[in-house]
Design a protein around this motif. Structure first.
Motif, PDB file in Angstrom:
ATOM      1  N   PRO A 245       3.719 -29.073  50.312  1.00 55.61           N
ATOM      2  CA  PRO A 245       3.971 -29.177  48.821  1.00 55.61           C
ATOM      3  C   PRO A 245       2.646 -28.413  48.207  1.00 55.61           C
ATOM      4  O   PRO A 245       1.572 -28.507  48.453  1.00 55.61           O
ATOM      5  CB  PRO A 245       3.722 -29.982  49.074  1.00 55.61           C
ATOM      6  N   VAL A 246       2.276 -28.243  47.402  1.00 61.06           N
ATOM      7  CA  VAL A 246       1.535 -27.751  46.161  1.00 61.06           C
ATOM      8  C   VAL A 246       2.209 -28.775  44.915  1.00 61.06           C
ATOM      9  O   VAL A 246       2.655 -28.601  44.301  1.00 61.06           O
ATOM     10  CB  VAL A 246       1.764 -26.433  45.184  1.00 61.06           C
ATOM     11  N   TYR A 247       0.811 -29.606  44.768  1.00 57.52           N
ATOM     12  CA  TYR A 247       0.935 -30.313  43.706  1.00 57.52           C
ATOM     13  C   TYR A 247      -0.097 -30.151  42.436  1.00 57.52           C
ATOM     14  O   TYR A 247      -1.451 -30.254  42.523  1.00 57.52           O
ATOM     15  CB  TYR A 247       0.271 -31.894  44.108  1.00 57.52           C
ATOM     16  N   ALA A 248       0.602 -29.378  41.121  1.00 55.94           N
ATOM     17  CA  ALA A 248      -0.185 -29.149  40.492  1.00 55.94           C
ATOM     18  C   ALA A 248      -0.577 -30.478  39.092  1.00 55.94           C
ATOM     19  O   ALA A 248       0.196 -30.293  38.693  1.00 55.94           O
ATOM     20  CB  ALA A 248       0.385 -28.293  38.886  1.00 55.94           C
ATOM     21  N   ILE A 249      -1.631 -30.543  39.730  1.00 55.80           N
ATOM     22  CA  ILE A 249      -2.309 -31.545  38.825  1.00 55.80           C
ATOM     23  C   ILE A 249      -2.884 -32.259  37.138  1.00 55.80           C
ATOM     24  O   ILE A 249      -3.812 -32.929  37.350  1.00 55.80           O
ATOM     25  CB  ILE A 249      -2.407 -33.176  39.697  1.00 55.80           C
ATOM     26  N   GLY A 250      -3.602 -30.867  37.374  1.00 52.56           N
ATOM     27  CA  GLY A 250      -5.005 -30.949  36.323  1.00 52.56           C
ATOM     28  C   GLY A 250      -4.049 -30.558  34.413  1.00 52.56           C
ATOM     29  O   GLY A 250      -3.197 -30.985  34.700  1.00 52.56           O
ATOM     30  N   PRO A 251      -5.349 -30.566  33.570  1.00 51.52           N
ATOM     31  CA  PRO A 251      -6.163 -30.053  34.068  1.00 51.52           C
ATOM     32  C   PRO A 251      -7.117 -31.434  34.068  1.00 51.52           C
ATOM     33  O   PRO A 251      -7.366 -32.291  33.833  1.00 51.52           O
ATOM     34  CB  PRO A 251      -6.773 -29.466  32.961  1.00 51.52           C
ATOM     35  N   VAL A 360     -18.445 -29.092  22.595  1.00 49.87           N
ATOM     36  CA  VAL A 360     -19.022 -27.720  21.396  1.00 49.87           C
ATOM     37  C   VAL A 360     -17.647 -26.954  21.057  1.00 49.87           C
ATOM     38  O   VAL A 360     -16.840 -26.790  20.377  1.00 49.87           O
ATOM     39  CB  VAL A 360     -19.485 -27.098  21.708  1.00 49.87           C
ATOM     40  N   LEU A 361     -16.652 -26.886  22.701  1.00 48.12           N
ATOM     41  CA  LEU A 361     -14.951 -25.939  22.392  1.00 48.12           C
ATOM     42  C   LEU A 361     -14.492 -27.635  21.874  1.00 48.12           C
ATOM     43  O   LEU A 361     -13.383 -26.826  21.052  1.00 48.12           O
ATOM     44  CB  LEU A 361     -14.933 -26.020  23.886  1.00 48.12           C
ATOM     45  N   ASN A 362     -14.440 -29.154  21.828  1.00 51.02           N
ATOM     46  CA  ASN A 362     -13.676 -29.439  21.323  1.00 51.02           C
ATOM     47  C   ASN A 362     -13.608 -30.034  19.209  1.00 51.02           C
ATOM     48  O   ASN A 362     -13.299 -30.246  18.664  1.00 51.02           O
ATOM     49  CB  ASN A 362     -13.353 -31.151  21.917  1.00 51.02           C
ATOM     50  N   HIS A 363     -14.302 -28.865  18.994  1.00 49.16           N
ATOM     51  CA  HIS A 363     -15.498 -29.304  17.511  1.00 49.16           C
ATOM     52  C   HIS A 363     -15.123 -28.587  17.137  1.00 49.16           C
ATOM     53  O   HIS A 363     -14.562 -27.282  16.760  1.00 49.16           O
ATOM     54  CB  HIS A 363     -17.264 -28.758  17.595  1.00 49.16           C
ATOM     55  N   ALA A 383      -7.603 -26.537  27.316  1.00 49.69           N
ATOM     56  CA  ALA A 383      -7.310 -27.788  26.900  1.00 49.69           C
ATOM     57  C   ALA A 383      -7.714 -28.176  25.573  1.00 49.69           C
ATOM     58  O   ALA A 383      -7.476 -29.489  24.752  1.00 49.69           O
ATOM     59  CB  ALA A 383      -8.404 -28.736  27.437  1.00 49.69           C
ATOM     60  N   ALA A 384      -8.954 -27.324  25.016  1.00 53.34           N
ATOM     61  CA  ALA A 384      -9.619 -27.240  23.210  1.00 53.34           C
ATOM     62  C   ALA A 384      -8.585 -26.970  22.177  1.00 53.34           C
ATOM     63  O   ALA A 384      -8.828 -26.262  21.160  1.00 53.34           O
ATOM     64  CB  ALA A 384     -11.248 -27.198  23.283  1.00 53.34           C
ATOM     65  N   GLY A 385      -7.902 -25.551  22.493  1.00 49.17           N
ATOM     66  CA  GLY A 385      -7.113 -25.235  22.653  1.00 49.17           C
ATOM     67  C   GLY A 385      -7.871 -23.304  21.606  1.00 49.17           C
ATOM     68  O   GLY A 385      -8.017 -23.242  20.176  1.00 49.17           O
ATOM     69  N   LEU A 451      -0.948 -23.594  23.877  1.00 43.83           N
ATOM     70  CA  LEU A 451      -1.456 -24.496  25.647  1.00 43.83           C
ATOM     71  C   LEU A 451      -2.420 -25.863  25.021  1.00 43.83           C
ATOM     72  O   LEU A 451      -1.981 -26.487  26.230  1.00 43.83           O
ATOM     73  CB  LEU A 451      -2.265 -22.943  26.316  1.00 43.83           C
ATOM     74  N   LYS A 452      -3.341 -25.457  24.302  1.00 44.79           N
ATOM     75  CA  LYS A 452      -3.421 -27.086  24.231  1.00 44.79           C
ATOM     76  C   LYS A 452      -2.836 -28.614  24.140  1.00 44.79           C
ATOM     77  O   LYS A 452      -2.867 -29.106  24.818  1.00 44.79           O
ATOM     78  CB  LYS A 452      -4.482 -26.966  22.909  1.00 44.79           C
TER      79      LYS A 452
END
Length: 481
Positions: A245-251, A360-363, A383-385, A451-452
Motif C-alpha cells: 500500500p501507498v498512503y498519500a498523507i501530506g502535505p 513568507v510564502l503565506n504572506h 500549500a500557500a498558492g 492546488l492550495k
C-alpha cells in the motif's frame, strides 16, 4: 486504539540531519493527533555537523516537547571518517547498520502490546531486518513526492543488466510510469554512476529493499500527484514483486505563525502591495557563487519588481565550516554589485541569515517564489498558492521536482541555464516579468490557488490525506491481530 487507555508507541527512525528529521517531526505530529505516543530514534552520525549532531538533536527536541527523542548509544568502533576513504553517504549507511543491535534492544525494551509500528525513512532499510526479528510492522516514510517514489521504484528494473551508467545518456529522456519523460541527467548523482560503482550499488540495494516494508507513507496528496500514485499501485511498477500500500498523507509541512514571529522581513512585507513580491531562497545549503549573485542582483534591478532575497555566504568561503557556522558572515557590500542595495532599498529587502519561509510564502504580499525545488519547499509553495520559478541545484531530487512542478502540476516555470549551473540576469528579469506581469503568469497563479484549495481539503476531516492515514492505522491493526 487498543489496550484501553494505555497509549501505543510509534517509533520513528530517520537518518540524522535536518532534511530527514524535519519531515519525520511533521509525521510525528499526525500520530500525536491520533492519540499515540511517539519516540524518534536517532544516532549521532559519523560526520559531525551542526545540522545533524548532538546540538541539533537538542534543538529539535526542545522545540518538540511532545515527542520523545532517544539517541542510540554509540558503537565502540574506529573513527569511520578517519579510517575510511568512502563517500560520506556510505559512511552514514555503515554507521546506521552497525547500530542494528542497539536498535533491536531498544525496540525490545518497549512492552510488546504498546509497540505499534516502526516507521523508517528511505535510507534506513537495514532496520527492516530488525523489525522482522522483533515482530513489529515496519513502514517507510518517504519525505519526497510520489513522482520521485515512482521513478525510484522503477529504477532497479531499468538498471538491471546495464553495463554502463546512466550518466552516458546525458539529457536523453527516460520513460517511467506515472511521470513525464525524465532526462537521465536529472536523476540523483549516485544513480548516474556505473552500476558496479559502490555508491550506485548501495543506492540500488536500498531501492530494491524498500519493497520489503508493509507500505509507504508519502508526503503528498492524492489530487496533486494522482498519476504517479496510480502508477505506484500498478503491478507494472514493480515487476515480479508484491505491491504494498501507498498512503498519500501530506502535505506534511510546518504551519505559518509557528516560528517567524517578529522577523524583520514580515514587517517589511506588511508594507508591500498584495502579490507583488518575489521571494528568492535556495534552502539552508543554497549558497551561490559571487558571480551568480551579481547576475541575480542585475536581473532583480532591471525587472523593477519588489523582492525579498535570502543571500548565503558563497560556496568556497570557509568551506570547512557548515552553513550554520558561517550564517552571519555574509558581507552584502562585498558580494553584490556596488550601489545595488541603495538603488533598490525602496522595493527590495536582502537578508543574509535566515527567513521564516512558511510565513513568507503565506504572506499576502508574496507573488512568486524562486526556489531550488526541494520537496519541502515545493509543498510549502503549493500549500500557500504561490507559483514557482524553478532553479534546482545539484542535490538530491531537485531536478526531478522541477519536471513535476512545470510539466505535471503546471505551477512553475524553469529558469533556463540551471543545467549548466549559471543563470544570466536577462533570464531572471524575463521570468520575473512572465510570472508577475503576463497572461501565462496569471494562469500559473490561478492554478497555484486551485492546488492550495485542494491541499487544504486533503488535510481536513474527511479529506483524502486524513482518510489515507486512517486506512494505514486500520491496516496496522489488522496486521497486529
Amino acid at each position: 486504539m487498543d489496550n484501553g487507555s494505555v497509549k501505543q508507541i510509534v517509533v520513528l527512525y530517520p537518518v540524522g540531519g535536518v532534511g530527514h528529521v524535519g519531515p519525520m517531526t511533521q509525521l510525528a505530529k499526525i500520530f500525536l493527533d491520533h492519540g499515540f505516543d511517539v519516540t524518534m530514534v536517532l544516532i549521532e552520525p559519523p560526520i559531525k555537523s551542526t545540522d545533524s549532531g548532538a546540538d541539533f538533536i537538542e534543538r529539535v527536541a526542545a522545540s518538540n516537547p511532545s515527542i520523545t527523542f532517544h539517541v542510540l548509544p554509540p558503537i565502540p568502533t574506529p573513527d569511520l571518517v578517519a579510517t575510511s576513504p568512502k563517500h560520506p553517504f556510505l559512511l552514514i549507511l555503515e554507521s546506521m547498520r552497525q547500530h542494528n543491535g542497539t536498535l533491536e534492544s531498544f525496540l525490545r525494551s518497549i512492552p510488546r502490546p504498546r509497540l505499534h509500528s516502526l516507521v523508517i525513512d528511505l535510507f534506513c532499510t537495514h532496520a527492516i531486518d530488525v523489525a522482522t526479528k522483533v515482530g513489529v510492522p515496519v513502514y517507510k516514510s518517504f519525505a519526497s513526492g510520489a513522482g520521485t517514489l515512482a521513478v525510484f521504484t522503477q529504477l532497479p528494473a531499468l538498471l538491471a543488466g546495464r553495463r554502463t551508467g546512466l550518466k552516458e545518456l546525458g539529457d536523453a529522456p527516460l520513460e517511467f510510469l506515472g511521470v513525464p519523460p525524465m532526462p537521465a541527467s536529472h536523476l540523483g548523482k549516485p544513480l548516474l554512476e556505473h552500476p558496479e560503482e559502490e555508491l550506485c550499488g548501495a543506492t540500488m540495494k536500498i531501492l530494491r529493499r524498500n519493497a520489503s516494508t508493509r507500505g509507504v507513507l508519502v508526503n503528498t496528496f492524492e489530487s496533486l500527484e494522482s498519476r504517479a500514485l496510480r502508477a505506484l499501485r500498478d503491478p507494472r511498477c514493480v515487476p515480479g514483486q508484491d505491491l504494498h500500500p501507498v498512503y498519500a498523507i501530506g502535505p506534511l509541512i510546518g504551519k505559518a505563525g509557528t516560528g517567524g514571529e517578529g522577523h524583520e522581513c514580515l514587517a517589511w512585507l506588511d508594507a508591500q502591495p498584495q502579490r507583488s513580491v518575489v521571494f528568492l531562497c535556495w534552502g539552508s545549503k543554497g549558497a551561490l557563487p559571487k558571480q551568480q549573485l551579481e547576475e541575480i542582483a542585475g536581473g532583480l534591478e532591471s525587472s523593477g519588481h519588489r523582492f525579498l532575497w535570502v543571500v548565503r555566504t558563497p560556496a568556497g568561503s570557509d568551506d570547512h565550516k557548515t552553513y550554520w557556522e558561517r550564517r552571519g558572515e555574509a558581507d552584502l557590500d562585498a558580494l553584490l554589485p556596488e550601489g545595488f542595495l541603495e538603488r533598490t532599498k525602496d522595493r527590495g529587502l536582502v537578508i543574509k541569515t535566515w527567513a521564516p519561509q512558511v510565513d513568507v510564502l503565506n504572506h499576502p504580499a508574496t507573488g512568486a517564489f524562486v526556489t531550488h525545488c526541494g520537496w519541502n519547499s515545493t509543498l510549502e509553495a503549493v500549500a500557500a498558492g504561490v507559483p514557482m520559478l524553478c532553479w534546482p541545484l545539484a542535490a538530491a531530487e531537485q531536478k526531478m521536482n522541477k519536471v513535476f512542478v512545470t510539466d505535471e502540476m503546471g505551477i512553475g516555470v524553469e529558469m533556463e541555464g540551471y543545467r549548466e549551473g549559471f543563470i544570466k540576469a536577462e533570464e531572471i528579469e524575463a521570468k520575473l516579468r512572465l510570472v508577475l506581469e503576463c497572461e501565462e503568469g496569471r494562469k500559473l497563479r490561478e492554478r497555484a490557488m486551485e492546488l492550495k484549495k485542494e491541499a487544504e481539503e486533503a488535510v481536513q476531516d474527511g479529506g483524502s490525506s486524513g482518510a489515507a492515514f486512517l486506512q494505514f492505522l486500520s491496516d496496522v491493526k489488522n496486521l497486529r491481530e
